[in-house]
Design a protein around this motif. Structure first.
Motif, short mmCIF file in Angstrom:
data_model
loop_
_atom_site.label_atom_id
_atom_site.label_comp_id
_atom_site.label_asym_id
_atom_site.label_seq_id
_atom_site.Cartn_x
_atom_site.Cartn_y
_atom_site.Cartn_z
N GLU A 189 6.25 12.80 -8.54
CA GLU A 189 6.23 11.44 -8.01
C GLU A 189 7.63 10.87 -7.86
N VAL A 192 8.87 12.16 -4.57
CA VAL A 192 8.20 11.42 -3.48
C VAL A 192 8.86 10.06 -3.30
N PHE A 193 9.15 9.39 -4.42
CA PHE A 193 9.77 8.07 -4.39
C PHE A 193 11.15 8.12 -3.74
N ASN A 196 10.43 8.22 -0.06
CA ASN A 196 9.80 6.99 0.41
C ASN A 196 9.66 5.99 -0.73
N ASN A 198 8.79 3.07 -0.85
CA ASN A 198 7.65 2.15 -0.73
C ASN A 198 6.32 2.79 -1.11
N SER A 199 6.34 4.07 -1.41
CA SER A 199 5.09 4.76 -1.73
C SER A 199 4.55 4.30 -3.09
N GLN A 200 3.24 4.15 -3.17
CA GLN A 200 2.58 3.75 -4.42
C GLN A 200 1.76 4.93 -4.92
N PRO A 201 2.21 5.61 -5.98
CA PRO A 201 1.49 6.81 -6.44
C PRO A 201 0.14 6.46 -7.06
N ASP A 202 -0.85 7.31 -6.82
CA ASP A 202 -2.15 7.17 -7.48
C ASP A 202 -2.15 8.11 -8.68
#
Length: 347
Positions: A189, A192-193, A196, A198-202
């Motif tokens: 994660e 990924v951050f 991006n 602005n990404s909100q990890p689940d």
């Protein structure tokens, strides 16, 4: 008018060393009868009378042992205490006091240290250990935490690493491998951050694994359980560097070999599914992962009936004569030489 939500930043230099110590330690309370003098003098004074005293120290360094990109400071404070308390548990002793030393660079305001010490205070209260001293200093970069844990036990209760015998059963508390996979999820994660922001990890499918990484618990309950079952381990160690590494320590110090059975390893269902998602072998993760802070111990064969069916313990193998070597017995019943592939603190 919009409310200013900029977090408060108080320079540590404003307080000075003694002011900082007084500020950070004001919530610590004394609960142990053996604590005669706590924080506030040149040294703590402890009185254990007829008990034996146990002492263990661990060092946590930013960028080596933790990454503040995804580790909240409260969790870090809690974990720093738990991993040290775990070393006392691994001796079958009762943790009673800790000292806390912290070095920080000027990028950390007072509020960051307050968060760290909130976690330390929570853990100290949970494990019923008194914070009796420590040190604060500056660091050229990053954060360094050093905690010393102190415990007590009757001499007859203490369990060392070198007491295992041929045919002793190898037992582990809880389940293993989850902390390592929690770390893999957090590292993924983080990447990924970076791509991006602005990404909100689940993270819902990974809650257990992440909790095992960010907020592990020392097995202070096992000492009470051993006493209740009238079982004393013949050797014991906590799983910080990985099951295989720790088992090799027990074998080398006890002068034995071992057979560890792949199909007996206690794995949480979430671990198995996430290993499949990451295309990792769950057995490899379980025996090499580390940071589970479960207890790995051996018991005499005649004590098996006392622990049989206990949900807190799983028999995963047995000790053998030294000349038979150290092996992992696979599900296909083939023997593979056991190697230490876990964490190496001096790599």
């Amino acid at each position: 008018m919009l409310e200013d939500k900029t977090p408060q930043r108080t320079s540590i230099a404003q307080l000075g060393e003694f002011g900082l110590i007084e500020h950070l330690t004001k919530h610590f309370t004394v609960t142990q009868p053996s604590t005669l003098k706590s924080i506030g003098d040149d040294a703590a004074v402890l009185d254990f009378k007829d008990k034996k005293t146990l002492v263990s120290t661990d060092l946590l360094i930013e960028g080596v042992h933790f990454d503040l990109a995804y580790v909240p400071l409260r969790h870090l404070g809690y974990k720093a205490v738990a991993v040290n308390v775990s070393d006392i548990c691994a001796m079958n002793a009762r943790p009673t006091q800790i000292t806390v030393s912290v070095a920080v660079s000027n990028r950390f305001p007072l509020e960051a240290l307050e968060e760290l010490f909130e976690g330390i205070t929570l853990a100290a209260n949970f494990y019923k250990v008194d914070v009796v001293g420590g040190d604060t200093t500056s660091s050229t970069k990053g954060m360094i935490i050093s905690i010393t844990a102190i415990g007590e036990a009757d001499e007859s209760e203490i369990v060392y690493r070198n007491g295992a015998k041929n045919n002793d059963l190898i037992v582990v508390s809880g389940d293993i491998g989850a902390s390592y996979m929690g770390l893999q999820v957090l590292e993924r994660e983080k990447e990924v951050f970076k791509v991006n922001p602005n990404s909100q990890p689940d993270l819902e499918p990974y809650t257990y694994l992440i909790e095992r990484q960010l907020k592990p618990e020392a097995r202070t309950d096992m000492r009470t359980l051993f006493h209740a079952l009238e079982v004393k381990p013949t050797s014991m160690i906590d799983i910080s560097d990985g099951l295989s590494s720790e088992l090799i320590h027990l074998c080398r110090q006890s002068d034995t070999g071992c057979n560890l059975y792949e199909d007996k390893l206690p794995l949480d269902p979430q671990l198995i599914s996430v290993c499949e998602e990451f295309n990792l072998d769950s057995t490899t993760v379980a025996i090499n992962g580390g940071e589970d802070y479960e207890l790995l111990f051996t018991i005499a064969l005649e004590d098996f009936d006392k622990i049989k069916g206990n949900p807190n313990m799983t028999v995963i193998g047995h000790m053998t004569p030294k000349n038979e070597g150290l092996h992992l017995v696979t599900r296909a019943n083939t023997k593979i030489a056991l190697k230490a592939r876990g964490w190496n603190a001096i790599e």
